[in-house]
Design a protein around this motif. Sequence first.
Motif, PDB file in Angstrom:
ATOM      1  N   VAL A  40      48.770  31.590  79.285  1.00 52.88           N
ATOM      2  CA  VAL A  40      49.290  30.389  79.952  1.00 52.88           C
ATOM      3  C   VAL A  40      49.133  29.187  79.013  1.00 52.88           C
ATOM      4  O   VAL A  40      50.067  28.397  78.823  1.00 52.88           O
ATOM      5  CB  VAL A  40      48.543  30.145  81.288  1.00 52.88           C
ATOM      6  CG1 VAL A  40      48.970  28.823  81.921  1.00 52.88           C
ATOM      7  CG2 VAL A  40      48.778  31.312  82.256  1.00 52.88           C
ATOM      8  N   GLN A  41      47.965  29.079  78.386  1.00 49.06           N
ATOM      9  CA  GLN A  41      47.690  27.960  77.459  1.00 49.06           C
ATOM     10  C   GLN A  41      48.697  27.942  76.303  1.00 49.06           C
ATOM     11  O   GLN A  41      49.175  26.879  75.901  1.00 49.06           O
ATOM     12  CB  GLN A  41      46.270  28.154  76.915  1.00 49.06           C
ATOM     13  CG  GLN A  41      45.819  27.126  75.905  1.00 49.06           C
ATOM     14  CD  GLN A  41      44.569  27.614  75.147  1.00 49.06           C
ATOM     15  OE1 GLN A  41      44.507  28.742  74.665  1.00 49.06           O
ATOM     16  NE2 GLN A  41      43.574  26.763  75.073  1.00 49.06           N
ATOM     17  N   LEU A  42      49.045  29.124  75.762  1.00 51.62           N
ATOM     18  CA  LEU A  42      49.930  29.183  74.599  1.00 51.62           C
ATOM     19  C   LEU A  42      51.411  29.235  74.993  1.00 51.62           C
ATOM     20  O   LEU A  42      52.284  29.191  74.130  1.00 51.62           O
ATOM     21  CB  LEU A  42      49.616  30.424  73.745  1.00 51.62           C
ATOM     22  CG  LEU A  42      48.230  30.503  73.100  1.00 51.62           C
ATOM     23  CD1 LEU A  42      48.083  31.816  72.337  1.00 51.62           C
ATOM     24  CD2 LEU A  42      47.997  29.332  72.155  1.00 51.62           C
ATOM     25  N   ARG A 235      49.693  45.878  78.247  1.00 51.95           N
ATOM     26  CA  ARG A 235      50.226  44.659  77.636  1.00 51.95           C
ATOM     27  C   ARG A 235      50.698  44.949  76.214  1.00 51.95           C
ATOM     28  O   ARG A 235      50.218  45.867  75.544  1.00 51.95           O
ATOM     29  CB  ARG A 235      49.234  43.506  77.685  1.00 51.95           C
ATOM     30  CG  ARG A 235      48.039  43.600  76.805  1.00 51.95           C
ATOM     31  CD  ARG A 235      47.164  42.321  76.895  1.00 51.95           C
ATOM     32  NE  ARG A 235      47.938  41.153  76.611  1.00 51.95           N
ATOM     33  CZ  ARG A 235      48.005  40.058  77.407  1.00 51.95           C
ATOM     34  NH1 ARG A 235      47.313  39.987  78.512  1.00 51.95           N
ATOM     35  NH2 ARG A 235      48.728  39.042  77.069  1.00 51.95           N
ATOM     36  N   PHE A 236      51.643  44.160  75.734  1.00 52.40           N
ATOM     37  CA  PHE A 236      52.181  44.279  74.371  1.00 52.40           C
ATOM     38  C   PHE A 236      52.388  42.851  73.879  1.00 52.40           C
ATOM     39  O   PHE A 236      53.279  42.148  74.350  1.00 52.40           O
ATOM     40  CB  PHE A 236      53.515  45.047  74.406  1.00 52.40           C
ATOM     41  CG  PHE A 236      54.168  45.254  73.055  1.00 52.40           C
ATOM     42  CD1 PHE A 236      54.164  46.499  72.432  1.00 52.40           C
ATOM     43  CD2 PHE A 236      54.810  44.202  72.400  1.00 52.40           C
ATOM     44  CE1 PHE A 236      54.776  46.687  71.199  1.00 52.40           C
ATOM     45  CE2 PHE A 236      55.427  44.387  71.167  1.00 52.40           C
ATOM     46  CZ  PHE A 236      55.420  45.638  70.567  1.00 52.40           C
ATOM     47  N   ASP A 237      51.520  42.420  72.953  1.00 51.96           N
ATOM     48  CA  ASP A 237      51.601  41.048  72.435  1.00 51.96           C
ATOM     49  C   ASP A 237      52.450  41.020  71.171  1.00 51.96           C
ATOM     50  O   ASP A 237      52.277  41.872  70.298  1.00 51.96           O
ATOM     51  CB  ASP A 237      50.187  40.549  72.092  1.00 51.96           C
ATOM     52  CG  ASP A 237      49.295  40.495  73.319  1.00 51.96           C
ATOM     53  OD1 ASP A 237      49.731  39.929  74.338  1.00 51.96           O
ATOM     54  OD2 ASP A 237      48.172  41.027  73.264  1.00 51.96           O
ATOM     55  N   TYR A 238      53.346  40.051  71.078  1.00 46.61           N
ATOM     56  CA  TYR A 238      54.180  39.971  69.874  1.00 46.61           C
ATOM     57  C   TYR A 238      54.208  38.548  69.317  1.00 46.61           C
ATOM     58  O   TYR A 238      54.870  38.279  68.323  1.00 46.61           O
ATOM     59  CB  TYR A 238      55.618  40.438  70.195  1.00 46.61           C
ATOM     60  CG  TYR A 238      56.332  39.500  71.156  1.00 46.61           C
ATOM     61  CD1 TYR A 238      56.156  39.627  72.529  1.00 46.61           C
ATOM     62  CD2 TYR A 238      57.139  38.474  70.682  1.00 46.61           C
ATOM     63  CE1 TYR A 238      56.778  38.763  73.407  1.00 46.61           C
ATOM     64  CE2 TYR A 238      57.765  37.601  71.551  1.00 46.61           C
ATOM     65  CZ  TYR A 238      57.583  37.741  72.912  1.00 46.61           C
ATOM     66  OH  TYR A 238      58.190  36.870  73.773  1.00 46.61           O
ATOM     67  N   ASP A 239      53.464  37.627  69.911  1.00 49.63           N
ATOM     68  CA  ASP A 239      53.505  36.230  69.474  1.00 49.63           C
ATOM     69  C   ASP A 239      52.706  36.052  68.172  1.00 49.63           C
ATOM     70  O   ASP A 239      51.958  36.936  67.770  1.00 49.63           O
ATOM     71  CB  ASP A 239      52.925  35.332  70.572  1.00 49.63           C
ATOM     72  CG  ASP A 239      51.476  35.658  70.845  1.00 49.63           C
ATOM     73  OD1 ASP A 239      51.213  36.605  71.596  1.00 49.63           O
ATOM     74  OD2 ASP A 239      50.583  34.994  70.260  1.00 49.63           O
ATOM     75  N   GLY A 240      52.864  34.887  67.556  1.00 54.75           N
ATOM     76  CA  GLY A 240      52.276  34.625  66.242  1.00 54.75           C
ATOM     77  C   GLY A 240      50.767  34.715  66.199  1.00 54.75           C
ATOM     78  O   GLY A 240      50.188  34.947  65.135  1.00 54.75           O
ATOM     79  N   ASP A 241      50.076  34.536  67.319  1.00 57.05           N
ATOM     80  CA  ASP A 241      48.620  34.617  67.315  1.00 57.05           C
ATOM     81  C   ASP A 241      48.117  36.020  67.658  1.00 57.05           C
ATOM     82  O   ASP A 241      47.271  36.574  66.965  1.00 57.05           O
ATOM     83  CB  ASP A 241      48.021  33.623  68.319  1.00 57.05           C
ATOM     84  CG  ASP A 241      47.917  32.226  67.715  1.00 57.05           C
ATOM     85  OD1 ASP A 241      48.260  32.073  66.525  1.00 57.05           O
ATOM     86  OD2 ASP A 241      47.508  31.291  68.417  1.00 57.05           O
ATOM     87  N   TYR A 242      48.593  36.585  68.747  1.00 49.41           N
ATOM     88  CA  TYR A 242      48.036  37.855  69.249  1.00 49.41           C
ATOM     89  C   TYR A 242      48.836  39.090  68.826  1.00 49.41           C
ATOM     90  O   TYR A 242      48.320  40.203  68.892  1.00 49.41           O
ATOM     91  CB  TYR A 242      47.906  37.813  70.780  1.00 49.41           C
ATOM     92  CG  TYR A 242      46.665  37.072  71.204  1.00 49.41           C
ATOM     93  CD1 TYR A 242      45.465  37.751  71.395  1.00 49.41           C
ATOM     94  CD2 TYR A 242      46.669  35.698  71.368  1.00 49.41           C
ATOM     95  CE1 TYR A 242      44.312  37.073  71.743  1.00 49.41           C
ATOM     96  CE2 TYR A 242      45.525  35.011  71.708  1.00 49.41           C
ATOM     97  CZ  TYR A 242      44.346  35.706  71.900  1.00 49.41           C
ATOM     98  OH  TYR A 242      43.197  35.045  72.226  1.00 49.41           O
ATOM     99  N   GLY A 243      50.087  38.888  68.420  1.00 48.32           N
ATOM    100  CA  GLY A 243      50.911  40.049  68.043  1.00 48.32           C
ATOM    101  C   GLY A 243      50.436  40.604  66.711  1.00 48.32           C
ATOM    102  O   GLY A 243      50.432  39.893  65.708  1.00 48.32           O
ATOM    103  N   THR A 244      50.013  41.855  66.687  1.00 50.13           N
ATOM    104  CA  THR A 244      49.567  42.434  65.416  1.00 50.13           C
ATOM    105  C   THR A 244      50.798  42.866  64.615  1.00 50.13           C
ATOM    106  O   THR A 244      51.896  42.993  65.172  1.00 50.13           O
ATOM    107  CB  THR A 244      48.614  43.620  65.671  1.00 50.13           C
ATOM    108  OG1 THR A 244      49.212  44.479  66.618  1.00 50.13           O
ATOM    109  CG2 THR A 244      47.285  43.126  66.197  1.00 50.13           C
TER     110      THR A 244
END
Length: 396
Positions: A40-42, A235-244
């Motif tokens: 939510v913050q990002l 979950r599947f993170d793809y953003d610049g911080d959490y996406g590996t």
Amino acid sequence: MKIAVLGGDGFCGWPAALHLSARGHDVVVVDNLSRRAIDVQLGTESLTPIRGLDERRAAWQERTGRRIGSAQIDLAEDHEAFLDLLVVERPDAVVHFAEQRAAPYSMRTPATKRYTVDNNVNATHNVLCAVVESGLDVHLVHLGTMGVYGYGTAGMRIPEGYLDVEVHGPQGGVTQQILYPSQPGSLYHMTKVLDQTMFAFYAKNDRLRITDLHQGIVWGTSTAETALDERLVNRFDYDGDYGTVLNRFLVQAAVGHPLTVHGTGGQTRAFIHIQDMVRCVELALLHPPAAGDRVKIFNQMTETHRVRDLARLVAGLTGAEVELVPNPRQESAENELHVDNGAFLDLGLRPTTLSEGLLLEVEQTAVRWAHRVDLARIPARSVWNARRRPGIPARP
Ligand code: NAD
């Protein structure tokens, strides 16, 4: 076994909780849902439409008849609540995934730096302290990282935690085993180095039984259990911080964006598929150290790849283009990485390799949910170099 899975709502913790439950263990998940709050913050969101923790647990029970308990506790803040949980639940083992795990987020701002250090160090210490105070004989399994070793290994093979060194004393040469010298590349990795010291202290001082899993980058999304029902999706993170890195390439390929390789792409990283990760966690639980033993360390990874080779692999499968962009991290442009991972292979792990599993991942996750991608979230925005707060003058 009765097992408390700390951080059991996260990317690794949720499929691990399901796997352990499916294998007949009695599981209780502990999480403060901070990862959802950071989304939510990002202004980010998992590519896959993950359900709330209660809905996930209810779906699991409906599908399998097996119950997973849960408790919402901030492990960094509320030591008493966790101690109470230990006393009531009396687990045989605790699996500790509950930390802020993104290196870029840990370097983003002074606030995220302090949050990462406070959260991770306090959570780990509170867990250790509460286990001692409970008087229970709990085996603690912690998810650490290959990143504690650093990436400049000068051509040697990284051992599983401990390095043989010969030192010269008054009576001549003495051979000792020491913790492999740490070389964290971000504040997140630094907290994992501090964790190692806390584990060594509690194993020696309080005879706690502790296993530290030095894990590579986890790729893939689904396990046999999360695939059982749409409501169990991971979950599947793809953003610049959490996406590996690999997940970022998969999403970029699915939406026709060039694969963004940082620097020369000469960085070599260690990887493990998510299905192998959950198997390794159970194998570690089934093979605990004895009280009084030093911390047992496994290298939880199955293969290493250079980033540019990964990009080529994904490009070859999907037809995507590859683009070189500046590297936001402070690290060597090129590195070798050779890792000893014999302990899990000896216990029977049969790894899923990238060459077998990657195409399925492209089709079942990245292409399937491509309509949910927010392209603005893909570029890495956190940079490693320290910056002064505006208004504070530079030193003369
Ligand atoms: P994640 O962020 O998806 O999950 C972590 C979970 O812990 C989240 O659900 C979060 O809400 C919870 N949490 C964080 N701080 C907490 C606190 N103070 N109290 C209670 N709950 C808290 O991360 P992940 O990818 O599942 O990683 C889990 C662990 O595995 C981390 O410790 C990470 O360092 C390690 N690891 C992950 C990878 C990877 O590729 N994902 C690689 C190596 C190591």
